[in-house]
Design an enzyme around this catalytic site. Structure first.
Site, mmCIF file in Angstrom:
data_model
loop_
_atom_site.group_PDB
_atom_site.id
_atom_site.type_symbol
_atom_site.label_atom_id
_atom_site.label_comp_id
_atom_site.label_asym_id
_atom_site.label_seq_id
_atom_site.Cartn_x
_atom_site.Cartn_y
_atom_site.Cartn_z
ATOM 1 N N TRP A 137 66.811 10.500 32.837
ATOM 2 C CA TRP A 137 67.626 10.669 31.417
ATOM 3 C C TRP A 137 66.342 11.142 30.389
ATOM 4 O O TRP A 137 66.770 12.174 29.575
ATOM 5 C CB TRP A 137 68.215 9.545 31.060
ATOM 6 N N HIS A 138 65.335 10.591 30.410
ATOM 7 C CA HIS A 138 64.166 10.872 29.449
ATOM 8 C C HIS A 138 63.722 12.340 29.676
ATOM 9 O O HIS A 138 63.321 13.050 28.978
ATOM 10 C CB HIS A 138 63.202 9.951 29.440
ATOM 11 N N GLY A 139 63.719 12.551 31.114
ATOM 12 C CA GLY A 139 63.380 13.899 31.121
ATOM 13 C C GLY A 139 62.918 14.137 32.881
ATOM 14 O O GLY A 139 62.461 13.270 33.293
#
Length: 384
Positions: free
Chosen positions: A319-321
């Site tokens: 989700w962060h990347g």
């Protein structure tokens, strides 16, 4: 015109201007809902400006409204799980598209400020419509929930039922003054100290002074500096959002609760980015464990729980990347949770000393360093 939410003094000036009508309404015992909607529209326009991001936000809003109301209608006719999965996946497409585009040259053409946090609200609603917890959605309240400007860019992630209940609660003058206005202003002043003083000083006089070349000493130095900077900066943002919400008569949940006092990693994730960790806990971890036990996927609940912890934190990393250090960070956090659980269940030494003060102090020191190393990985500093 485009502003950075909670990022400069001019924005804070405009923020305090928006407080005046909200406070007058609150002191009069009048619900701030309709003024809040107007304020949210105005602040959203100022934050996003006349940009592609604003157009994408409006497109997101329209499509998600259609999606939510379509599924609300269909759910009353059927609880077919394949229909549910189709709508759930459709609701996830904005954040998925943004993360995929983030590793390409098209990143600036897909996302907008706060997309992930807004998308989590919609995904949560699809899940709870399927569960039967949401059976009716009032249009204006829903618009306000999605567009609620205090939490637009950085959360915390609120829940529809909690927000709706809070929105429909009549707040008396004395209650508004003591539980909303004073409390909200206190949070905002603490936020100013966190973000504009402590985070600024750490960033300017410590973090930015660390050389770019990666050595053991520089890495350790960066690890501490980045961890403290991230906390004060992000906790500052969250306090601004929560405090502003209170002024508008909405008790948005807290996002941080003295995380560096945690005695283990399980406790840490009940204190750090609380709204996100609870969201992942409720909608990924718990559901995976329950489904696994129901289908006898694993030998016992502990194995199911450990697999769920790895999967949950791995997804959080994604989700962060979609970059290596975020993925490694997720796996690191999942492994830390699993090892914590194994140690606490099987270690006789832990069970013997866990209530003693000296042992709890050592736990806090060790946990702090486990957290700091995770933040070093998360920062990407080691991957230059």
């Amino acid at each position: 015109m485009k502003l950075t939410q909670y990022g400069d003094y001019f924005y804070l000036y405009l923020l305090f201007v928006t407080f005046i009508p909200a406070i007058l309404l609150g002191l009069s015992g009048i619900n701030t809902k309709y003024y809040g909607i107007i304020a949210s529209i105005g602040m959203t326009l100022l934050i996003m400006g006349n940009t592609l991001g604003l157009k994408l936000f409006l497109m997101f809003l329209v499509l998600e409204i259609i999606l939510i109301y379509m599924y609300l209608f269909i759910r009353k006719k059927t609880d077919n799980k394949y229909v549910y999965w189709l709508f759930l996946f459709s609701s996830m497409l904005p954040v998925i598209s943004t993360k995929v585009a983030g590793v390409t040259q098209y990143a600036s053409y897909v996302g907008f400020i706060g997309l992930s946090y807004l998308n989590f609200k919609v995904i949560q609603m699809i899940i709870e419509i399927y569960d039967g917890r949401i059976t009716e959605i009032k249009f204006m309240s829903f618009i306000y929930f999605i567009m609620f400007f205090p939490t637009l860019s950085s959360g915390p992630i609120d829940r529809w039922k909690r927000f709706e209940d809070n929105l429909n609660t009549k707040i008396e003058k004395d209650v508004y003054i003591n539980e909303y206005l004073i409390s909200g202003l206190k949070k905002i002043f603490i936020a100013i100290g966190y973000k504009f003083i402590l985070a600024y000083l750490i960033d300017t006089y410590w973090l930015l002074k660390i050389p770019d070349n990666v050595t053991i000493f520089n890495s350790i130095n960066y690890m501490y500096a980045y961890t403290l900077y991230l906390f004060f900066d992000f906790a500052g943002y969250s306090l601004f959002a929560v405090g502003t919400s209170y002024i508008f008569g909405i008790k948005t949940p807290e996002n941080f609760n003295k995380p560096f006092l945690s005695k283990d990693m399980k406790e840490f994730w009940t204190r750090w980015h609380i709204s996100l960790s609870r969201w992942f806990g409720d909608y990924i971890f718990s559901r995976f464990v329950l489904n696994s036990m129901r289908n006898k996927r694993f030998k016992n609940r502990f194995i199911a729980s450990h697999v769920a912890q790895i999967i949950t934190m791995f997804i959080m990393g994604l989700w962060h990347g979609l970059t290596a250090y975020y993925i490694i960070y997720g796996l690191y956090q999942g492994s830390a949770l699993v090892l914590t659980d194994i140690y606490q269940r099987k270690s006789k030494y832990y069970k013997k000393h866990k209530k003693e003060n000296w042992f709890q102090i050592m736990q806090r020191i060790i946990t702090f360093h486990i957290v700091c190393f995770g933040m070093l990985v998360f920062s990407g500093y080691l991957f230059k």
